[in-house]
Design an enzyme around this catalytic site. Structure first.
Site, PDB file in Angstrom:
ATOM      1  N   ASP A  54       0.824  -1.204   0.000  1.00  0.00           N
ATOM      2  CA  ASP A  54       0.000   0.000   0.000  1.00  0.00           C
ATOM      3  C   ASP A  54       0.861   1.258   0.000  1.00  0.00           C
ATOM      4  OD1 ASP A  54      -2.296   1.452   0.013  1.00  0.00           O
ATOM      5  OD2 ASP A  54      -2.840   1.030   2.088  1.00  0.00           O
ATOM      6  N   ASN A 102      -9.849  -2.884  -7.147  1.00  0.00           N
ATOM      7  CA  ASN A 102      -9.016  -1.972  -7.918  1.00  0.00           C
ATOM      8  C   ASN A 102      -9.545  -1.727  -9.322  1.00  0.00           C
ATOM      9  OD1 ASN A 102      -5.907  -3.179  -6.456  1.00  0.00           O
ATOM     10  ND2 ASN A 102      -7.216  -1.497  -5.820  1.00  0.00           N
TER      11      ASN A 102
END
Length: 306
Positions: A54, A102
């Site tokens: 991340d 995503n």
């Protein structure tokens, strides 16, 4: 969501030639070998490490760059972490590369990531072979563009002869999707009379997951400072140790990985058990009347493990 993981194993530094990559590896080899030997002597090295990569976008934005720049730079970390894990003795490394959520990112960013994935897989094939790493994938790969699937399949086939560390890329992956997909497969078997409901237990269920044949992760590393799993390896992480760092993924390299492993080594993994007292702790030398004669007793692991 800006906090979800989005990295692929390539960066602008991937344009170096194979000879330059080997040279770079050799220049840091002596220090790394010493550190890796020290880690192995210090304690148990996790057999399976999983990473939620991340912070690529935020890393780029802090530098007034487009988010895609962070994805490119994040690949240098992928390469470094992969090679370091292979050298330190990790058997399985799983990287949360692209989640099903995503796909909701801006089309430009998604397309850039898919193109990056293809180029990366093709360029890093030689590196995987040189490090005796076998490539594996989990997730709904049919959702990926055909060039991505072709590049992945070619590299998986070529690296299948390797017997070192297994690198698994979680692509178009969702922990909930994986569990539901396994339930559907089992339900079909029960419906068709191929499986008795009473035969379904944890071991059987695990064989229907994408990660069948792999050990559950010992350690999940999440960069970027967020305290959540983000739909990653939900079934497999029941007793996984978590390591959260504020470091964004493009800045996460071997030194940060060593620190994560040291932290893991310092933890007491009880898997829901606590040690029963064998000596009185009351100070009078007598064993308490309610003390169990068993070496361990089962108890919900409701307290932090460290």
């Amino acid at each position: 969501m800006a906090s979800e993981s989005m990295s692929t194993p390539e960066s602008s530094s991937a344009s170096k030639s194979a000879g330059e990559e080997v040279s770079t590896e050799d220049t840091r080899s002596a220090a790394d070998v010493r550190e890796q030997q020290a880690l192995r002597q210090r304690g148990e090295v996790p057999r399976h490490i999983a990473c939620i990569m991340d912070g690529n976008g935020r890393w780029a934005q802090c530098r007034d760059q487009h988010r895609s720049y962070g994805h490119y730079e994040g690949v240098s970390s992928v390469r470094d972490v992969t090679e370091t894990c292979a050298h330190v003795g990790v058997d399985y490394l799983t990287l949360y590369t692209f989640s099903t959520e995503n796909w909701n990112r801006p089309e430009f960013e998604v397309n850039a990531l898919m193109e990056l994935l293809v180029r990366t897989i093709e360029k890093e094939r030689e590196t995987l072979m040189r490090n005796n790493v076998q490539l594996n994938t989990i997730g709904d790969l049919q959702e990926l563009p055909e060039p991505c699937r072709d590049a992945l399949n070619r590299t998986k086939e070529e690296t299948s002869v390797n017997d070192g560390m297994t690198l698994t890329l979680a692509l178009s992956y969702s922990g909930r999707w994986e569990i539901i997909d396994a339930v559907r497969d089992i339900a079909r078997k029960v419906r068709d009379g191929e499986l008795e409901p009473e035969a379904v237990d944890e071991a059987l269920f695990a064989r229907y997951l994408d990660t069948a044949g792999m050990p559950d992760p010992d350690l999940i590393i999440r960069t970027g400072g967020e305290y959540r799993l983000s739909n990653f390896l939900l079934w497999q992480s029941a007793y996984t140790e978590l390591y959260i760092t504020d470091c964004y993924w493009p800045d996460f390299r071997s030194d940060e990985l060593y620190e994560a492993i040291r932290t893991y080594q310092d933890r007491d993994r009880r898997f829901g058990r606590v040690e029963a007292p064998t000596e009185s702790t009351s100070g009078d030398g007598a064993v308490p009347n309610d003390a169990s004669s068993d070496a361990t007793i089962s108890s919900p692991d409701v307290l932090p493990s460290s």
